[in-house]
Design a protein around this motif. Structure first.
Motif, PDB file in Angstrom:
ATOM      1  N   SER A  12     -20.978   4.713 -26.400  1.00 21.37           N
ATOM      2  CA  SER A  12     -20.041   3.590 -26.567  1.00 21.37           C
ATOM      3  C   SER A  12     -20.678   2.262 -26.173  1.00 21.37           C
ATOM      4  O   SER A  12     -20.174   1.203 -26.521  1.00 21.37           O
ATOM      5  CB  SER A  12     -18.799   3.835 -25.698  1.00 21.37           C
ATOM      6  OG  SER A  12     -19.168   3.844 -24.331  1.00 21.37           O
ATOM      7  N   ASP A 178     -18.115   2.129 -21.825  1.00 23.56           N
ATOM      8  CA  ASP A 178     -17.566   0.846 -22.303  1.00 23.56           C
ATOM      9  C   ASP A 178     -16.276   0.465 -21.591  1.00 23.56           C
ATOM     10  O   ASP A 178     -15.527  -0.377 -22.058  1.00 23.56           O
ATOM     11  CB  ASP A 178     -17.362   0.897 -23.830  1.00 23.56           C
ATOM     12  CG  ASP A 178     -16.280   1.880 -24.250  1.00 23.56           C
ATOM     13  OD1 ASP A 178     -15.896   2.762 -23.441  1.00 23.56           O
ATOM     14  OD2 ASP A 178     -15.806   1.779 -25.398  1.00 23.56           O
ATOM     15  N   LYS A 226     -17.160  14.564 -20.137  1.00 21.40           N
ATOM     16  CA  LYS A 226     -18.137  14.075 -19.165  1.00 21.40           C
ATOM     17  C   LYS A 226     -17.815  14.612 -17.765  1.00 21.40           C
ATOM     18  O   LYS A 226     -18.658  15.174 -17.080  1.00 21.40           O
ATOM     19  CB  LYS A 226     -18.048  12.534 -19.156  1.00 21.40           C
ATOM     20  CG  LYS A 226     -19.227  11.837 -18.532  1.00 21.40           C
ATOM     21  CD  LYS A 226     -19.058  10.324 -18.460  1.00 21.40           C
ATOM     22  CE  LYS A 226     -18.761   9.565 -19.726  1.00 21.40           C
ATOM     23  NZ  LYS A 226     -19.734   9.678 -20.791  1.00 21.40           N
TER      24      LYS A 226
END
Ligand code: ADP
Ligand code: IPE
Length: 266
Positions: A12, A178, A226
């Motif tokens: 991102s 991001d 993640k």
């Protein structure tokens, strides 16, 4: 003794992840390469860089279901094209690092990782240690890999980061994404979302409930993927999840400034 830092450049951050076709954030990549060079020049750290795929990997993987295997001729070609796109993104990053005199070495995971029914079972990390011993900066990335049950599957850069951080003696892991860190819910869709400054075993289960899928073409589980790969693979290594779209975040993390989300599981 230099301390080992593992930095994940999220898809991102280095690409426009919403784009259906590959599109790199060239200015951000250049800025991050400069910031990484400043860290390297301090002579205090060994670095491993792992980058994501963003629009160079996820849209094509999703379109041809490459995260669930390869059976048709069309999928075989798509796997090869995804491979090419990842090499292209990796090459943009390596070039930016080289421009800042960083001795970066590309290590495409597909050449040494194999999965089984989409499951990761580790790899020999000796080559990475050897690179570090030669003062090189290994650069790995989330990738399409061969799979002994499905033909192919996808490995996320996040899985590679967790694995290496646990295997090698790692001082700190930094995820550049991001958003400013992990929030109580997706900050892009919920204005009331609150940044969670610290994640530990205590609040882990509560935090995970706030990690929801976005509408992007993502085949590796996004923020939830993640955090789950960190929980599976990583113990007692400090992790920071911070915003890579903002200048100087990396330096701030290393100066122990209170930025983003800090995670420590044991
Ligand atoms: P990267 O490409 O940087 O590895 P991902 O795309 O996998 O990152 O995940 C980042 C995205 O996760 C953010 O853009 C955000 O919209 C989304 N997200 C969903 N839930 C959360 C949450 N609770 N906190 C932070 N981000 C979240
Ligand atoms: C995904 O890697 C790899 C491919 C889709 C080929 P990541 O999971 O590390 O990528 P980002 O950071 O989410 O873009």
């Amino acid at each position: 003794m230099k301390k080992l830092l593992i930095i994940k450049l999220g898809g991102s951050v280095i690409t426009y992840k919403d784009s259906p076709t590959p599109k790199a954030r060239l200015d951000t990549i250049k800025r991050l390469a400069k910031e990484i060079a400043q860290i390297y020049q301090q002579n205090k750290y060994q670095l491993i860089l792992v980058h994501g795929a963003g629009s160079f990997g996820h849209p094509i993987a999703k379109k041809y279901n490459l995260h669930q295997g390869m059976k048709t001729k069309q999928q075989e070609l798509a796997f090869s094209l995804m491979d090419q796109q990842m090499i292209e993104l990796n090459s943009i990053i390596i070039q930016a690092l080289l421009k800042n005199n960083l001795p970066a070495i590309s290590l495409p995971p597909r050449s040494f990782v194999q999965q089984s029914a989409g499951k990761f079972a580790g790899f020999d990390s000796q080559i990475i240690k050897n690179c570090l011993d030669q003062n090189q900066i290994p650069v790995l990335f989330g990738d399409g890999v061969l799979d002994d049950k499905w033909g192919c599957s996808i490995i996320s850069g996040d899985t590679i980061v967790s694995y290496l951080a646990q295997k090698l003696h790692t001082h700190q892991v930094i995820f550049l994404s991001d958003v400013d860190g992990i929030y109580t819910s997706d900050p892009k869709t919920d204005q009331t979302a609150k940044l969670i400054p610290e994640i530990s075993n205590k609040n882990f289960n509560k935090v995970i409930k706030g990690l929801t899928p976005t509408k992007r073409h993502d085949v590796t589980g996004e923020m939830q993927g993640k955090i789950i790969s960190l929980q599976r693979g990583l113990k007692d290594v400090p992790v920071a999840i911070v915003n890579g779209l903002k200048a100087k975040t990396l330096q701030q993390v290393l100066m122990q400034a209170s930025t983003g989300t800090k995670l420590l599981l044991n």
